[in-house]
Design a protein around this motif. Structure first.
Motif, PDB file in Angstrom:
ATOM      1  N   GLU A  40       0.812  -1.207   0.000  1.00  0.00           N
ATOM      2  CA  GLU A  40       0.000   0.000   0.000  1.00  0.00           C
ATOM      3  C   GLU A  40       0.851   1.264   0.000  1.00  0.00           C
ATOM      4  O   GLU A  40       0.389   2.307  -0.450  1.00  0.00           O
ATOM      5  N   THR A  41       2.062   1.201   0.504  1.00  0.00           N
ATOM      6  CA  THR A  41       2.916   2.389   0.543  1.00  0.00           C
ATOM      7  C   THR A  41       3.805   2.510  -0.688  1.00  0.00           C
ATOM      8  O   THR A  41       4.316   3.586  -0.956  1.00  0.00           O
ATOM      9  N   ARG A  42       3.975   1.420  -1.433  1.00  0.00           N
ATOM     10  CA  ARG A  42       4.935   1.425  -2.546  1.00  0.00           C
ATOM     11  C   ARG A  42       4.341   1.124  -3.912  1.00  0.00           C
ATOM     12  O   ARG A  42       5.056   1.192  -4.905  1.00  0.00           O
ATOM     13  N   THR A  43       3.062   0.741  -3.988  1.00  0.00           N
ATOM     14  CA  THR A  43       2.469   0.386  -5.277  1.00  0.00           C
ATOM     15  C   THR A  43       1.372   1.380  -5.653  1.00  0.00           C
ATOM     16  O   THR A  43       1.074   2.301  -4.891  1.00  0.00           O
ATOM     17  N   ALA A  47      -3.944   4.585  -6.008  1.00  0.00           N
ATOM     18  CA  ALA A  47      -4.067   5.678  -6.972  1.00  0.00           C
ATOM     19  C   ALA A  47      -5.021   5.292  -8.094  1.00  0.00           C
ATOM     20  O   ALA A  47      -5.887   6.084  -8.494  1.00  0.00           O
ATOM     21  N   PHE A  48      -4.902   4.069  -8.585  1.00  0.00           N
ATOM     22  CA  PHE A  48      -5.749   3.633  -9.685  1.00  0.00           C
ATOM     23  C   PHE A  48      -7.201   3.457  -9.248  1.00  0.00           C
ATOM     24  O   PHE A  48      -8.122   3.760 -10.008  1.00  0.00           O
ATOM     25  N   LEU A  49      -7.425   2.998  -8.016  1.00  0.00           N
ATOM     26  CA  LEU A  49      -8.786   2.902  -7.493  1.00  0.00           C
ATOM     27  C   LEU A  49      -9.387   4.304  -7.368  1.00  0.00           C
ATOM     28  O   LEU A  49     -10.528   4.545  -7.773  1.00  0.00           O
ATOM     29  N   TRP A  50      -8.638   5.231  -6.806  1.00  0.00           N
ATOM     30  CA  TRP A  50      -9.079   6.619  -6.671  1.00  0.00           C
ATOM     31  C   TRP A  50      -9.455   7.178  -8.042  1.00  0.00           C
ATOM     32  O   TRP A  50     -10.528   7.773  -8.221  1.00  0.00           O
ATOM     33  N   GLN A  51      -8.585   6.966  -9.022  1.00  0.00           N
ATOM     34  CA  GLN A  51      -8.805   7.465 -10.379  1.00  0.00           C
ATOM     35  C   GLN A  51     -10.050   6.824 -11.006  1.00  0.00           C
ATOM     36  O   GLN A  51     -10.868   7.513 -11.615  1.00  0.00           O
ATOM     37  N   LYS A  52     -10.208   5.515 -10.836  1.00  0.00           N
ATOM     38  CA  LYS A  52     -11.349   4.810 -11.428  1.00  0.00           C
ATOM     39  C   LYS A  52     -12.668   5.259 -10.796  1.00  0.00           C
ATOM     40  O   LYS A  52     -13.657   5.483 -11.498  1.00  0.00           O
ATOM     41  N   GLY A  74       1.380   8.521 -11.902  1.00  0.00           N
ATOM     42  CA  GLY A  74       0.777   9.211 -13.028  1.00  0.00           C
ATOM     43  C   GLY A  74      -0.641   9.692 -12.762  1.00  0.00           C
ATOM     44  O   GLY A  74      -1.357  10.052 -13.687  1.00  0.00           O
ATOM     45  N   VAL A  75      -1.060   9.679 -11.498  1.00  0.00           N
ATOM     46  CA  VAL A  75      -2.405  10.104 -11.111  1.00  0.00           C
ATOM     47  C   VAL A  75      -2.261  11.369 -10.262  1.00  0.00           C
ATOM     48  O   VAL A  75      -2.052  11.292  -9.055  1.00  0.00           O
ATOM     49  N   TYR A  78      -4.030  12.462  -6.365  1.00  0.00           N
ATOM     50  CA  TYR A  78      -4.823  11.466  -5.645  1.00  0.00           C
ATOM     51  C   TYR A  78      -4.536  11.522  -4.153  1.00  0.00           C
ATOM     52  O   TYR A  78      -3.479  11.944  -3.708  1.00  0.00           O
ATOM     53  N   ASP A  79      -5.516  11.106  -3.387  1.00  0.00           N
ATOM     54  CA  ASP A  79      -5.490  11.132  -1.930  1.00  0.00           C
ATOM     55  C   ASP A  79      -4.581  10.010  -1.416  1.00  0.00           C
ATOM     56  O   ASP A  79      -4.887   8.834  -1.605  1.00  0.00           O
ATOM     57  N   LYS A  80      -3.472  10.365  -0.783  1.00  0.00           N
ATOM     58  CA  LYS A  80      -2.478   9.378  -0.347  1.00  0.00           C
ATOM     59  C   LYS A  80      -2.608   8.988   1.121  1.00  0.00           C
ATOM     60  O   LYS A  80      -1.727   8.317   1.659  1.00  0.00           O
TER      61      LYS A  80
END
Length: 171
Positions: A40-43, A47-52, A74-75, A78-80
């Motif tokens: 969760e901290t390195r992949t 970000a992709f879930l947030w974007q989708k 590349g997002v 996004y909320d980290k």
């Protein structure tokens, strides 16, 4: 147990297409806590879930957690926020450890992707499942309607314990 609650906030929509996707009908912002480890901290999956979700028109959600970390993927923007740390051994958490996390950021949804380090260390799968149950119990003390979702662990080398853990996670 590790199931979701029937009393969770109401949702509408067809999950995609032209309707804009599911939305909480009560105007509430869904607080999503990702409970995890290095994945969760390195992949990029958060970000992709947030974007989708945003691409589907789902805007009323917020990732919550005491740490703000993650690659950009590349997002932009996004909320980290996350509740994760590399090497997390979930079987080492006490009820108070879980309670502290949930009280700091009361979640509506907990996405769990942790336990792989435990399995690779040879910790019994039943103990990992017991830790998941303790996590659910403590989350429900903060929000009785929390949805708690455990994901299968991603393959890692060596695979020691990972396949057994994934097979044991209730569907």
């Amino acid at each position: 147990t590790m199931s979701t609650s029937d009393a969770a906030p109401a949702v509408s929509g067809d999950g995609g297409g032209t309707s804009g996707g599911p939305k909480f009908t009560d105007g509430k912002v869904a607080k999503i806590m990702v409970l995890g480890s290095s994945n969760e901290t390195r992949t990029c999956w958060r970000a992709f879930l947030w974007q989708k979700l945003r691409a589907m028109g789902v805007m009323n959600f917020d990732y919550v957690g005491r740490t703000v970390v993650g690659p950009d993927c590349g997002v932009a923007g996004y909320d980290k926020d996350v509740e994760a740390a590399p090497g997390t051994i979930i079987t080492g958490f006490t009820a108070n450890d879980f309670a502290t996390r949930y009280k700091a950021n009361p979640p509506d949804i907990v996405l769990v992707h942790v336990g792989g380090a435990d399995a690779r260390e040879g910790i019994a799968i039943t103990k990992i499942l017991d830790a998941y149950t303790l996590a659910v119990e403590q989350a429900r003390m903060v929000n009785p309607h929390v949805a708690f979702l455990v994901g299968a662990h991603t393959p890692q080398q060596p695979m020691t314990g990972i396949l057994e853990l994934n097979a044991a996670i209730p569907v």
